[in-house]
Enzyme design. Structure first.
Site, PDB file in Angstrom:
ATOM      1  N   TYR A 148      -2.315   9.315  -3.072  1.00  0.00           N
ATOM      2  CA  TYR A 148      -1.050   8.568  -2.940  1.00  0.00           C
ATOM      3  C   TYR A 148      -0.236   8.667  -4.236  1.00  0.00           C
ATOM      4  O   TYR A 148       0.957   8.993  -4.202  1.00  0.00           O
ATOM      5  CB  TYR A 148      -1.318   7.098  -2.584  1.00  0.00           C
ATOM      6  CG  TYR A 148      -0.033   6.303  -2.489  1.00  0.00           C
ATOM      7  CD1 TYR A 148       0.820   6.483  -1.397  1.00  0.00           C
ATOM      8  CD2 TYR A 148       0.355   5.421  -3.491  1.00  0.00           C
ATOM      9  CE1 TYR A 148       2.023   5.796  -1.315  1.00  0.00           C
ATOM     10  CE2 TYR A 148       1.547   4.722  -3.411  1.00  0.00           C
ATOM     11  CZ  TYR A 148       2.383   4.912  -2.317  1.00  0.00           C
ATOM     12  OH  TYR A 148       3.576   4.242  -2.243  1.00  0.00           O
ATOM     13  N   LYS A 152       3.477  10.561  -4.809  1.00  0.00           N
ATOM     14  CA  LYS A 152       4.704   9.921  -5.283  1.00  0.00           C
ATOM     15  C   LYS A 152       5.224  10.568  -6.574  1.00  0.00           C
ATOM     16  O   LYS A 152       6.436  10.573  -6.831  1.00  0.00           O
ATOM     17  CB  LYS A 152       4.483   8.414  -5.452  1.00  0.00           C
ATOM     18  CG  LYS A 152       4.255   7.705  -4.118  1.00  0.00           C
ATOM     19  CD  LYS A 152       5.428   7.902  -3.155  1.00  0.00           C
ATOM     20  CE  LYS A 152       5.272   7.161  -1.848  1.00  0.00           C
ATOM     21  NZ  LYS A 152       6.425   7.302  -0.964  1.00  0.00           N
TER      22      LYS A 152
HETATM   23  N1  NAP Z   1       5.131  -1.730  -0.211  1.00  0.00           N
HETATM   24  C1  NAP Z   1       4.846  -1.262  -1.409  1.00  0.00           C
HETATM   25  O1  NAP Z   1       4.139  -1.890  -2.208  1.00  0.00           O
HETATM   26  C2  NAP Z   1       5.440   0.052  -1.852  1.00  0.00           C
HETATM   27  C3  NAP Z   1       5.495   0.327  -3.228  1.00  0.00           C
HETATM   28  C4  NAP Z   1       6.032   1.538  -3.641  1.00  0.00           C
HETATM   29  C5  NAP Z   1       6.498   2.443  -2.718  1.00  0.00           C
HETATM   30  N2  NAP Z   1       6.418   2.157  -1.396  1.00  0.00           N
HETATM   31  C6  NAP Z   1       6.894   3.160  -0.450  1.00  0.00           C
HETATM   32  O2  NAP Z   1       7.896   2.581   0.357  1.00  0.00           O
HETATM   33  C7  NAP Z   1       7.989   3.316   1.575  1.00  0.00           C
HETATM   34  C8  NAP Z   1       8.081   2.340   2.723  1.00  0.00           C
HETATM   35  O3  NAP Z   1       6.865   1.628   2.838  1.00  0.00           O
HETATM   36  P1  NAP Z   1       6.804   0.071   3.140  1.00  0.00           P
HETATM   37  O4  NAP Z   1       6.280  -0.590   1.930  1.00  0.00           O
HETATM   38  O5  NAP Z   1       8.063  -0.408   3.723  1.00  0.00           O
HETATM   39  O6  NAP Z   1       5.606   0.062   4.184  1.00  0.00           O
HETATM   40  P2  NAP Z   1       5.566  -0.209   5.760  1.00  0.00           P
HETATM   41  O7  NAP Z   1       6.078  -1.578   6.068  1.00  0.00           O
HETATM   42  O8  NAP Z   1       4.173   0.130   6.155  1.00  0.00           O
HETATM   43  O9  NAP Z   1       6.590   0.840   6.354  1.00  0.00           O
HETATM   44  C9  NAP Z   1       6.268   2.196   6.489  1.00  0.00           C
HETATM   45  C10 NAP Z   1       7.234   2.825   7.471  1.00  0.00           C
HETATM   46  O10 NAP Z   1       6.887   4.208   7.596  1.00  0.00           O
HETATM   47  C11 NAP Z   1       6.678   4.504   8.977  1.00  0.00           C
HETATM   48  N3  NAP Z   1       5.642   5.520   9.133  1.00  0.00           N
HETATM   49  C12 NAP Z   1       4.351   5.440   8.733  1.00  0.00           C
HETATM   50  N4  NAP Z   1       3.685   6.543   9.091  1.00  0.00           N
HETATM   51  C13 NAP Z   1       4.575   7.330   9.741  1.00  0.00           C
HETATM   52  C14 NAP Z   1       4.487   8.590  10.376  1.00  0.00           C
HETATM   53  N5  NAP Z   1       3.325   9.274  10.410  1.00  0.00           N
HETATM   54  N6  NAP Z   1       5.589   9.116  10.940  1.00  0.00           N
HETATM   55  C15 NAP Z   1       6.769   8.431  10.931  1.00  0.00           C
HETATM   56  N7  NAP Z   1       6.906   7.227  10.346  1.00  0.00           N
HETATM   57  C16 NAP Z   1       5.827   6.687   9.771  1.00  0.00           C
HETATM   58  C17 NAP Z   1       6.254   3.178   9.602  1.00  0.00           C
HETATM   59  O11 NAP Z   1       6.594   3.124  10.972  1.00  0.00           O
HETATM   60  P3  NAP Z   1       5.605   3.409  12.200  1.00  0.00           P
HETATM   61  O12 NAP Z   1       4.313   2.742  11.901  1.00  0.00           O
HETATM   62  O13 NAP Z   1       6.363   2.844  13.353  1.00  0.00           O
HETATM   63  O14 NAP Z   1       5.504   4.896  12.257  1.00  0.00           O
HETATM   64  C18 NAP Z   1       7.136   2.198   8.845  1.00  0.00           C
HETATM   65  O15 NAP Z   1       8.405   2.132   9.428  1.00  0.00           O
HETATM   66  C19 NAP Z   1       6.772   4.240   1.596  1.00  0.00           C
HETATM   67  O16 NAP Z   1       7.163   5.541   1.241  1.00  0.00           O
HETATM   68  C20 NAP Z   1       5.865   3.663   0.531  1.00  0.00           C
HETATM   69  O17 NAP Z   1       5.022   4.639  -0.035  1.00  0.00           O
HETATM   70  C21 NAP Z   1       5.910   0.980  -0.944  1.00  0.00           C
END
Ligand code: NAP
Length: 256
Positions: A148, A152
Site C-alpha cells: 500500500y 501511494k
Molecule cells: N481513509 C484513509 O485513512 C486514507 C488515507 C490516505 C489515503 N486514502 C485514500 O483515499 C482513497 C479513498 O479511500 P477512502 O478512505 O474514501 O476509503 P473507502 O471509504 O473505502 O472508499 C474507497 C472507494 O473506492 C472504491 N473501490 C474500492 N475498490 C474498488 C475497485 N476494485 N474498483 C472500483 N472501485 C473500488 C469503493 O467503492 P466500492 O466498494 O463500491 O467499489 C469506494 O467508493 C483511496 O485511494 C485511499 O487509498 C485514504
C-alpha cells in the site's frame, strides 16, 4: 457550458464527499465504483444533477478502457478526473495473499495510470483538472502495509511529474495526501487496531481540502498540520529512522 467530472471510488468515504462538493458546484457527474446499488442511491439523491453511474471493478485488467469506452459511447467528455478509488491492507508482506496485493497494485497504480492516460488528452484540450488521491503513506516505506505505501509513493511521484509536464498548459494537477481519515478504508484494510488509526480526520474536510487545492492549482495537498509535520520529517530523516517510526504505528499487536 456545464463541465463533467469523473470520480472513481464515488460510493463512499472521500470519493462520496467529492461527489457532494462537485454536485454543489453544478458539475455533471460520472460516478465509478463496484457497488451499483450505492451509486444508484447517490444518483437518486442528486435529482438536479446529470449523473451517470458506471459500476465497474477497476482492479480487473482492461477495466479502465471499459470505463473510457462507456464514457465515449455516452457522448460525454471529461473535464475533471478524480482518481480516488483505492484500498490498503495491514499485515506482514507474506501474511497477506499475493492476490490481494496484486489487486491493490492493479487498482491503486494501474487503473489510476490508465484512466489518467486515457482521459488526459480531453482534459488538456479543455484545460481541465486531474486529482490523484495518494496518501501520507507516499512519503516513506511502510512496513506491515508495504505494498500500500509503495503504491501511494507511485501515485505521488507520477502526479508531481505530470504536474510539472503540464505546467503552463492551464491544466491543474494535484496529489491529495490524506493521513488517516474516517471512511471505510480502516475496515477494508483491517487497520482499525493499529495505532496509526487511533485518530482520524473527517472525510468531508479532507475532500474539501483536496478540491480547493485542485482548483487553486496546488500540486500537493497534505491534509492536517500533524500529517504535514510527519511528511516533512520523513523527508529530513534518514530512511531507516522513518521506516522504524512507521513500523511502530502500523504493526498489529499480535503480528507474526
Ligand atoms: N481513509 C484513509 O485513512 C486514507 C488515507 C490516505 C489515503 N486514502 C485514500 O483515499 C482513497 C479513498 O479511500 P477512502 O478512505 O474514501 O476509503 P473507502 O471509504 O473505502 O472508499 C474507497 C472507494 O473506492 C472504491 N473501490 C474500492 N475498490 C474498488 C475497485 N476494485 N474498483 C472500483 N472501485 C473500488 C469503493 O467503492 P466500492 O466498494 O463500491 O467499489 C469506494 O467508493 C483511496 O485511494 C485511499 O487509498 C485514504
Amino acid at each position: 457550458m456545464t463541465q463533467t467530472a469523473l470520480i472513481t471510488g464515488a460510493s463512499s468515504g472521500i470519493g462520496y464527499e467529492m461527489v457532494q462538493l462537485l454536485a454543489a458546484e453544478g458539475y455533471n457527474l460520472i460516478l465509478v465504483a463496484r457497488n451499483h446499488v450505492k451509486l444508484q442511491e447517490i444518483k437518486a439523491s442528486l435529482p438536479n444533477q446529470q449523473v451517470v453511474v458506471i459500476a465497474q471493478d477497476l482492479s480487473l485488467p482492461g477495466a479502465s478502457k471499459l470505463v473510457y469506452d462507456k464514457v465515449a459511447e455516452l457522448g460525454l467528455t471529461v473535464d475533471v478526473l478524480i482518481n480516488n478509488a483505492g484500498f490498503g491492507r495491514v499485515g506482514a508482506f507474506h501474511a497477506l495473499t499475493l492476490q490481494e496485493q496484486m489487486q491493490m497494485i492493479q487498482l491503486n497504480i494501474a487503473a489510476l495510470t490508465e484512466l489518467t492516460y486515457l482521459f488526459l488528452p480531453d482534459i488538456k484540450k479543455r484545460q481541465g483538472m486531474l486529482l490523484n488521491v495518494a496518501s501520507t503513506a507516499a512519503f516513506q516505506p511502510g512496513p506491515f502495509m508495504a505494498v500500500y505505501f509503495a503504491s501511494k509513493a507511485f501515485v505521488l511521484s507520477l502526479t508531481e511529474a505530470l504536474a510539472e509536464e503540464l505546467a503552463g498548459t492551464g491544466v491543474h494537477v494535484t496529489a491529495l495526501c490524506p493521513g488517516p481519515t474516517h471512511t471505510n478504508f480502516g475496515k477494508v484494510a483491517h487497520a482499525e487496531n493499529i495505532k496509526m488509526f487511533a485518530r482520524t480526520m473527517d472525510a468531508a474536510v479532507v475532500a474539501k481540502k483536496g478540491w480547493t487545492a485542485l482548483k487553486s492549482g496546488k500540486q500537493v495537498m497534505i491534509t492536517g498540520a500533524w500529517n504535514r509535520v510527519g511528511a516533512f520529517a520523513a523527508k529530513l530523516l534518514p530512511s531507516i529512522v522513518a521506516v522504524k517510526a512507521v513500523r511502530t504505528v502500523t504493526r498489529v499487536k499480535k503480528e507474526q
